[in-house]
Design an enzyme around this catalytic site. Structure first.
Site, PDB file in Angstrom:
ATOM      1  N   ASP A  79       0.833  -1.212   0.000  1.00  0.00           N
ATOM      2  CA  ASP A  79       0.000   0.000   0.000  1.00  0.00           C
ATOM      3  C   ASP A  79       0.867   1.260   0.000  1.00  0.00           C
ATOM      4  O   ASP A  79       1.961   1.258   0.577  1.00  0.00           O
ATOM      5  CB  ASP A  79      -0.906  -0.028   1.246  1.00  0.00           C
ATOM      6  CG  ASP A  79      -2.061   0.947   1.134  1.00  0.00           C
ATOM      7  OD1 ASP A  79      -2.332   1.450   0.018  1.00  0.00           O
ATOM      8  OD2 ASP A  79      -2.694   1.220   2.168  1.00  0.00           O
TER       9      ASP A  79
ATOM     10  N   HIS B 178       2.421   3.406  -8.916  1.00  0.00           N
ATOM     11  CA  HIS B 178       2.269   1.967  -9.179  1.00  0.00           C
ATOM     12  C   HIS B 178       3.465   1.445  -9.982  1.00  0.00           C
ATOM     13  O   HIS B 178       3.970   0.357  -9.729  1.00  0.00           O
ATOM     14  CB  HIS B 178       0.966   1.700  -9.936  1.00  0.00           C
ATOM     15  CG  HIS B 178      -0.257   2.070  -9.148  1.00  0.00           C
ATOM     16  ND1 HIS B 178      -0.454   1.649  -7.854  1.00  0.00           N
ATOM     17  CD2 HIS B 178      -1.335   2.831  -9.461  1.00  0.00           C
ATOM     18  CE1 HIS B 178      -1.601   2.126  -7.404  1.00  0.00           C
ATOM     19  NE2 HIS B 178      -2.151   2.852  -8.358  1.00  0.00           N
TER      20      HIS B 178
ATOM     21  N   LEU C  58      11.660 -20.028  -4.551  1.00  0.00           N
ATOM     22  CA  LEU C  58      10.584 -19.194  -4.001  1.00  0.00           C
ATOM     23  C   LEU C  58       9.295 -19.324  -4.813  1.00  0.00           C
ATOM     24  O   LEU C  58       9.321 -19.242  -6.039  1.00  0.00           O
ATOM     25  CB  LEU C  58      11.040 -17.721  -4.020  1.00  0.00           C
ATOM     26  CG  LEU C  58       9.986 -16.699  -3.580  1.00  0.00           C
ATOM     27  CD1 LEU C  58       9.791 -16.736  -2.071  1.00  0.00           C
ATOM     28  CD2 LEU C  58      10.372 -15.289  -4.035  1.00  0.00           C
TER      29      LEU C  58
HETATM   30  C1  FPP Z   1      -2.188  -0.009  -3.335  1.00  0.00           C
HETATM   31  O1  FPP Z   1      -1.686   1.296  -3.205  1.00  0.00           O
HETATM   32  C2  FPP Z   1      -1.543  -0.668  -4.468  1.00  0.00           C
HETATM   33  C3  FPP Z   1      -2.180  -1.261  -5.510  1.00  0.00           C
HETATM   34  C4  FPP Z   1      -3.642  -1.324  -5.603  1.00  0.00           C
HETATM   35  C5  FPP Z   1      -1.427  -1.825  -6.638  1.00  0.00           C
HETATM   36  C6  FPP Z   1      -0.248  -2.615  -6.232  1.00  0.00           C
HETATM   37  C7  FPP Z   1       0.599  -2.929  -7.397  1.00  0.00           C
HETATM   38  C8  FPP Z   1       1.939  -2.845  -7.395  1.00  0.00           C
HETATM   39  C9  FPP Z   1       2.742  -2.441  -6.219  1.00  0.00           C
HETATM   40  C10 FPP Z   1       2.742  -3.200  -8.572  1.00  0.00           C
HETATM   41  C11 FPP Z   1       2.602  -4.646  -8.838  1.00  0.00           C
HETATM   42  C12 FPP Z   1       3.753  -5.160  -9.466  1.00  0.00           C
HETATM   43  C13 FPP Z   1       3.827  -6.297 -10.125  1.00  0.00           C
HETATM   44  C14 FPP Z   1       5.132  -6.832 -10.437  1.00  0.00           C
HETATM   45  C15 FPP Z   1       2.680  -7.035 -10.600  1.00  0.00           C
HETATM   46  P1  FPP Z   1      -2.677   2.534  -3.317  1.00  0.00           P
HETATM   47  O2  FPP Z   1      -2.839   2.873  -4.745  1.00  0.00           O
HETATM   48  O3  FPP Z   1      -3.961   2.224  -2.615  1.00  0.00           O
HETATM   49  O4  FPP Z   1      -1.877   3.656  -2.572  1.00  0.00           O
HETATM   50  P2  FPP Z   1      -2.519   4.843  -1.724  1.00  0.00           P
HETATM   51  O5  FPP Z   1      -3.067   4.224  -0.457  1.00  0.00           O
HETATM   52  O6  FPP Z   1      -1.325   5.710  -1.442  1.00  0.00           O
HETATM   53  O7  FPP Z   1      -3.557   5.510  -2.551  1.00  0.00           O
END
Ligand code: FPP
Length: 252
Positions: free
Chosen positions: A32, A49, A143
């Protein structure tokens, strides 16, 4: 963007010694804070992201070095469809981008790609990229890198219940046989031990519909660090704190 990652040869990664003997077998992570990381820098949320991929790379590498056996990453939840379409589209392109760059190195390091969630209803380009990687890495023994994609915990439990009910109806199973172990076989995580440690970055302290069945006895570790800033240092700190915990599973 190409981050130095795992070696491309079969040379084992230098290992990291974690104090204490207790290395978690399976770690689940809620990644997050991407949106806030980008907004703090005056960038669109999507940039956060994309930066999140770099952290995935670092943490996969750290997990390999620490000899963690399974890592489940909350990549896209069933609730994330509520986000603006351009953001959804960006997130759903990330698995393909990641695998396109890193699959050879994951192969060289014996990493096995797996998924949990409703993969069928993902865009074809996402589904095909992960299905290819799952197939390509299926004989690897290192892994287990498990992407939770279009995953929702309550939906998983409901689906399990429906499949179980169908099996009872068709007399493949009797009600007397239904215990926790049998029920677990109907979940996406069949064959994967429950997580020992849950890490959530970004400061929130909630589960967000992530693995509610599987996390029943899991140790939780929260940090305010936003996912793109999360590093091997914090990952090891989480492992070391886990090593100090006494897990009693309701006993004494
Ligand atoms: C939540 O942060 C994150 C997500 C919904 C997306 C997570 C995806 C990645 C970290 C990249 C994935 C990588 C691969 C290799 C598949 P948020 O957007 O809710 O953050 P915020 O709370 O700051 O708004």
């Amino acid at each position: 963007m190409r981050i130095p990652f795992l070696t491309t040869t079969k040379q084992p990664e230098e290992s990291i010694d974690i104090s204490g003997e207790n290395i978690p077998y399976h770690i689940a992570i809620i990644m997050d804070g991407n949106g806030r990381w980008a907004q703090k820098r005056g960038m669109p949320r999507m940039a956060g992201h994309k930066e999140g991929i770099s952290t995935v790379v670092k943490i996969v590498k750290a997990a390999v070095k620490c000899k963690v056996k399974a890592l489940t990453l909350y990549t896209f939840s069933t609730e994330n469809w509520k986000r603006p379409k351009p953001e959804v589209d960006t997130i759903l392109k990330l698995p393909k981008e990641f695998l396109h760059i890193y699959l050879p190195e994951l192969m060289a390091n014996d990493v096995r790609i797996e998924t949990i969630g409703d993969i069928e209803h993902l865009p074809a380009h996402t589904r095909k990229a992960v299905e290819y990687a799952v197939e390509r890495t299926r004989d690897n023994n290192g892994l287990r890198l498990n992407f939770a994609l279009n995953y929702g915990g309550r939906q998983e439990i409901l689906n399990a219940m429906k499949k179980l009910y169908a099996d009872i109806n068709e007399a493949k199973l009797s009600m007397d046989e239904v215990d926790e172990q049998t029920f677990s076989k109907y979940l996406y995580t069949d064959g994967l031990p429950d997580p020992d440690l849950l890490i959530r970055t970004g400061g929130e302290k909630r589960l967000s519909n992530y693995l509610p069945w599987q996390l029943a006895y899991t140790e939780f570790w929260f940090t305010a660090v936003l996912w793109p800033d999360f590093s091997e240092k914090e990952f090891i700190q989480a492992l070391e704190e886990y090593g100090q915990r006494k897990r009693r599973y309701g006993g004494l």
